[in-house]
Design a protein around this motif. Structure first.
Motif, PDB file in Angstrom:
ATOM      1  N   GLN A  31       0.793  -1.228   0.000  1.00  0.00           N
ATOM      2  CA  GLN A  31       0.000   0.000   0.000  1.00  0.00           C
ATOM      3  C   GLN A  31       0.831   1.286   0.000  1.00  0.00           C
ATOM      4  N   HIS A 103      -7.485  -3.461  -5.265  1.00  0.00           N
ATOM      5  CA  HIS A 103      -8.738  -2.921  -4.732  1.00  0.00           C
ATOM      6  C   HIS A 103      -9.077  -1.664  -5.514  1.00  0.00           C
ATOM      7  N   SER A 235      -5.801  -4.281  10.006  1.00  0.00           N
ATOM      8  CA  SER A 235      -5.484  -3.303   8.962  1.00  0.00           C
ATOM      9  C   SER A 235      -5.555  -1.851   9.433  1.00  0.00           C
ATOM     10  N   HIS A 246      -9.082   1.300   7.903  1.00  0.00           N
ATOM     11  CA  HIS A 246      -9.173   0.081   7.102  1.00  0.00           C
ATOM     12  C   HIS A 246      -9.431  -1.154   7.961  1.00  0.00           C
ATOM     13  N   ASN A 248      -9.431  -5.467   6.964  1.00  0.00           N
ATOM     14  CA  ASN A 248      -9.205  -6.423   5.864  1.00  0.00           C
ATOM     15  C   ASN A 248      -8.687  -5.719   4.618  1.00  0.00           C
ATOM     16  N   TYR A 249      -7.814  -4.745   4.812  1.00  0.00           N
ATOM     17  CA  TYR A 249      -7.088  -4.063   3.738  1.00  0.00           C
ATOM     18  C   TYR A 249      -7.918  -3.054   2.953  1.00  0.00           C
ATOM     19  N   VAL A 250      -9.203  -2.900   3.287  1.00  0.00           N
ATOM     20  CA  VAL A 250     -10.059  -1.948   2.580  1.00  0.00           C
ATOM     21  C   VAL A 250     -10.810  -1.111   3.615  1.00  0.00           C
ATOM     22  N   PRO A 251     -11.421   0.011   3.225  1.00  0.00           N
ATOM     23  CA  PRO A 251     -12.130   0.847   4.204  1.00  0.00           C
ATOM     24  C   PRO A 251     -13.169   0.063   4.991  1.00  0.00           C
ATOM     25  N   ALA A 252     -13.174   0.273   6.305  1.00  0.00           N
ATOM     26  CA  ALA A 252     -14.085  -0.451   7.195  1.00  0.00           C
ATOM     27  C   ALA A 252     -15.515   0.066   7.033  1.00  0.00           C
TER      28      ALA A 252
END
Length: 334
Positions: A31, A103, A235, A246, A248-252
């Motif tokens: 990232q 992503h 994350s 984040h 799991n590597y993406v926005p919560a």
């Protein structure tokens, strides 16, 4: 200090692991791109601070993380270190893009070498992967080898992939074998099918998410399989659960943010940083051998290490249970 804690046995092997290890995904430009010099400085400072367990993988930076580990480890006698890497992906020029590593069209790993990952859990592919990782890291051996993210390749992972690792263990090339994934259910499938010593579980045994208590953790306890826990901050949401954090590597999403914020509120009432509770929580489970931290900078490393020295009153865990944020069957630090 956590780095001075006595090591624990990995499964039923003769390998003993420290309670704290360094994960290197972030040091492979996950990232955000960082320089070789800065990445090696983080590993060097971790080693200087007493960390003796390094986890890496070919995927991390398409070989960058393994190379950077190799640049740092000559400062420490090899017999003092445990180094783990992973198999299941070979790095090849012209590799097609892997949708799981993007992503919204943006790759997770930035500014990486042109050779990309190609799935290969064949017997020969696994052995070739180990040889290539040894060359990239410039070490004489790895102590632990993991099948890496075989979510969509379980049939190959538990047959040809496992047999390759089993034979490498029998030959004495590696001391312990396992699998590393985010899915506790699929890891449990592999534990049932294969004679593994250890699993690396990312994100599914944390202060926020203990879904592995329904499948993997009881099975590992029953079979004497050690658990290395990664992704203890999920994350970042277990550091600062604000919009944009984040998971799991993406926005919560809102539900995750709400639960993380509720946990943070309990921690705040006891004067404890949320991140300190997050890093200390997993080690209370008797099957957990090691927690991995994954700092990107030297400052983050020092911050993470200091979290293990924060004193957490037992009442904090009691209050989390009372508020329905931890179930009664989840072990907590004493």
């Amino acid at each position: 200090m956590i780095t001075a804690a006595p090591p624990v046995r990995i499964g039923r092997t003769d390998l003993f692991a420290p309670r704290l290890g360094l994960g290197t995904a972030a040091l492979g430009n996950f990232q955000q791109a960082i320089s070789d010099e800065d990445a090696v400085a983080v590993i060097g400072q971790a080693l200087a601070g007493g960390i003796r367990y390094l986890d890496t993988a070919p995927l991390y930076g398409h070989g960058l993380a393994e190379q950077r580990v190799g640049q740092a480890v000559p400062e420490v006698p090899r017999h003092e270190l445990i180094i783990s890497t992973k198999v299941g992906r070979l790095l090849r020029e012209g590799a097609p893009p892997d949708d799981s590593q993007f992503h919204d069209g943006v790759p997770f790993y930035r500014d990486v070498p042109s050779a990309g990952p190609v799935w290969d859990f064949s017997y020969d592919g696994v052995r070739r992967s180990v040889e290539e990782s040894l060359q990239r890291a410039g070490v004489d051996r790895f102590d632990i080898l993991h099948l890496h993210d075989p979510d969509n390749h379980l049939a190959e992972a538990r047959t040809t992939g496992y047999r390759a690792l089993r034979d490498l263990r029998a030959e004495g090339t590696v001391q312990a074998i396992g699998a590393g994934m985010n899915s506790s259910r699929r890891l449990a499938d592999l534990v049932r099918a294969c004679d593994l010593d250890v699993v690396l579980l990312a994100g599914r045994y944390t202060l926020l998410d203990q879904t592995s208590m329904s499948d993997l953790m009881p099975l590992c306890a029953e079979r004497g399989v050690s658990v290395v826990v990664g992704g203890v901050f999920n994350s970042g949401v277990l550091v600062n659960p604000t919009p944009g954090a984040h998971f799991n590597y993406v926005p919560a999403d809102e539900e995750v943010l709400a639960k993380a914020s509720a946990i943070q509120a309990v921690c705040s009432r006891h004067g404890v940083p949320l991140a300190a509770a997050a890093v200390q929580f997993p080690l209370a489970h008797p099957s957990v051998s090691t927690v991995l931290i994954g700092p990107r900078t030297v400052d983050e490393l020092h911050t993470d290490l200091a979290l293990f020295d924060v004193e957490i009153p037992p009442r904090l865990w009691v209050d989390l249970r009372r508020d329905g944020l931890l179930s009664d069957d989840v072990p907590t630090p004493q």
